[in-house]
Design a protein around this motif. Structure first.
Motif, mmCIF file in Angstrom:
data_model
loop_
_atom_site.group_PDB
_atom_site.id
_atom_site.type_symbol
_atom_site.label_atom_id
_atom_site.label_comp_id
_atom_site.label_asym_id
_atom_site.label_seq_id
_atom_site.Cartn_x
_atom_site.Cartn_y
_atom_site.Cartn_z
ATOM 1 N N ILE A 59 46.938 -63.446 -15.636
ATOM 2 C CA ILE A 59 47.206 -62.640 -14.183
ATOM 3 C C ILE A 59 48.948 -62.804 -13.968
ATOM 4 O O ILE A 59 49.609 -63.670 -13.872
ATOM 5 C CB ILE A 59 46.524 -63.650 -13.105
ATOM 6 C CG1 ILE A 59 44.960 -63.979 -13.518
ATOM 7 C CG2 ILE A 59 46.662 -63.133 -11.752
ATOM 8 C CD1 ILE A 59 44.250 -64.548 -12.578
ATOM 9 N N THR A 60 49.223 -61.590 -14.082
ATOM 10 C CA THR A 60 50.759 -61.297 -13.932
ATOM 11 C C THR A 60 51.226 -60.243 -13.228
ATOM 12 O O THR A 60 50.418 -59.355 -12.352
ATOM 13 C CB THR A 60 51.227 -60.848 -15.461
ATOM 14 O OG1 THR A 60 50.572 -59.520 -15.834
ATOM 15 C CG2 THR A 60 51.090 -61.834 -16.627
ATOM 16 N N TYR A 68 55.474 -63.553 -13.932
ATOM 17 C CA TYR A 68 54.779 -64.117 -12.635
ATOM 18 C C TYR A 68 55.701 -63.897 -11.406
ATOM 19 O O TYR A 68 55.239 -64.604 -10.556
ATOM 20 C CB TYR A 68 54.588 -65.565 -13.005
ATOM 21 C CG TYR A 68 53.967 -65.508 -14.244
ATOM 22 C CD1 TYR A 68 52.410 -65.327 -14.626
ATOM 23 C CD2 TYR A 68 54.471 -66.045 -15.553
ATOM 24 C CE1 TYR A 68 51.958 -65.380 -15.704
ATOM 25 C CE2 TYR A 68 53.897 -66.066 -16.678
ATOM 26 C CZ TYR A 68 52.427 -65.768 -16.871
ATOM 27 O OH TYR A 68 51.769 -65.627 -18.111
ATOM 28 N N TYR A 115 56.928 -61.790 -8.317
ATOM 29 C CA TYR A 115 56.436 -60.970 -7.085
ATOM 30 C C TYR A 115 57.730 -60.622 -6.146
ATOM 31 O O TYR A 115 58.397 -61.432 -5.821
ATOM 32 C CB TYR A 115 55.097 -61.183 -6.515
ATOM 33 C CG TYR A 115 53.958 -61.417 -7.416
ATOM 34 C CD1 TYR A 115 53.290 -60.696 -7.468
ATOM 35 C CD2 TYR A 115 53.941 -62.885 -8.122
ATOM 36 C CE1 TYR A 115 52.126 -60.806 -8.222
ATOM 37 C CE2 TYR A 115 52.618 -63.021 -8.664
ATOM 38 C CZ TYR A 115 52.072 -61.773 -9.034
ATOM 39 O OH TYR A 115 50.822 -62.159 -9.597
ATOM 40 N N ASN A 172 45.720 -59.696 -7.587
ATOM 41 C CA ASN A 172 45.613 -60.635 -8.450
ATOM 42 C C ASN A 172 45.124 -62.118 -7.972
ATOM 43 O O ASN A 172 44.104 -62.648 -8.942
ATOM 44 C CB ASN A 172 47.043 -61.081 -8.868
ATOM 45 C CG ASN A 172 47.565 -60.157 -9.863
ATOM 46 O OD1 ASN A 172 46.952 -59.356 -10.564
ATOM 47 N ND2 ASN A 172 48.856 -60.194 -10.263
ATOM 48 N N LYS A 184 41.455 -61.302 -8.363
ATOM 49 C CA LYS A 184 41.111 -61.392 -9.831
ATOM 50 C C LYS A 184 40.780 -63.010 -10.269
ATOM 51 O O LYS A 184 40.124 -63.086 -11.027
ATOM 52 C CB LYS A 184 42.157 -60.814 -10.753
ATOM 53 C CG LYS A 184 41.995 -60.641 -12.192
ATOM 54 C CD LYS A 184 43.150 -60.071 -13.027
ATOM 55 C CE LYS A 184 42.888 -59.933 -14.161
ATOM 56 N NZ LYS A 184 44.002 -59.294 -15.089
#
Length: 173
Positions: free
Chosen positions: A139-140, A148, A150, A161, A164
């Protein structure tokens, strides 16, 4: 003579006491003005209505026992990128609502767990850990050199994400 000495002595004590009392008030006020403002909650501004854990160890324990994914936000109080992301994160109503389904931890320091810095120690950095205590390296974000990371413009990617991470939890049950 003795009575006048005692009178003068008592007068000096009274004046000294009054001056000391006023000085104490002034010093207290000065200390309050120079003291940095501390966060009111563990949220550190990321969402005051959310429940945040205090330590990494507590967060791992809660994730495992509650069967919820853990979301860890690495940031620094004096980092403009962290501050910008925090502002958008805290104001995003859908993210705040979805975050209630996570164990939450925001860190302003690095942990000794090297799994939390798979591609380096930079901020802001957001990682997800499932209840089996596995870091979800899949999850990137959108950056190849900081997987990682943002930025405020990536808030919709962060939201997806988070979704997810919750979906992965449901498919593994």
């Amino acid at each position: 003579m003795e009575k006048s000495c005692i009178s003068v002595f008592l007068l000096l004590v009274a004046v000294s006491y009054a001056l000391a009392k006023n000085d104490g008030k002034r010093d207290t006020k000065e200390v309050k003005e120079t003291k940095p403002k501390l966060p009111q909650t563990l949220s550190r501004g990321w969402g005051d209505n959310l429940i945040w854990t205090q330590t990494y160890e507590e967060a791992l324990f809660r994730a495992k026992t509650s069967n919820k994914p853990l979301m860890i936000i690495h940031h620094l109080e004096d980092c403009p990128h962290s501050q910008a992301l925090k502002k958008v994160f805290a104001e995003h109503k859908e993210i705040q609502k979805l975050a209630e389904k996570f164990v939450l931890l925001n860190l302003v320091y690095e942990t000794t767990d090297k799994h939390l810095s798979p591609d380096g120690q930079y901020v802001p950095r957001i990682l997800f850990i499932d209840p089996s205590l596995t870091v979800r390296a899949d999850i990137t974000g959108r950056y190849s050199n900081r997987l990682y990371a943002y930025e405020p413009s990536d808030i919709s990617l962060l939201y997806s994400n988070m979704q997810k991470a919750l979906k992965l939890l449901k498919t593994e049950l």
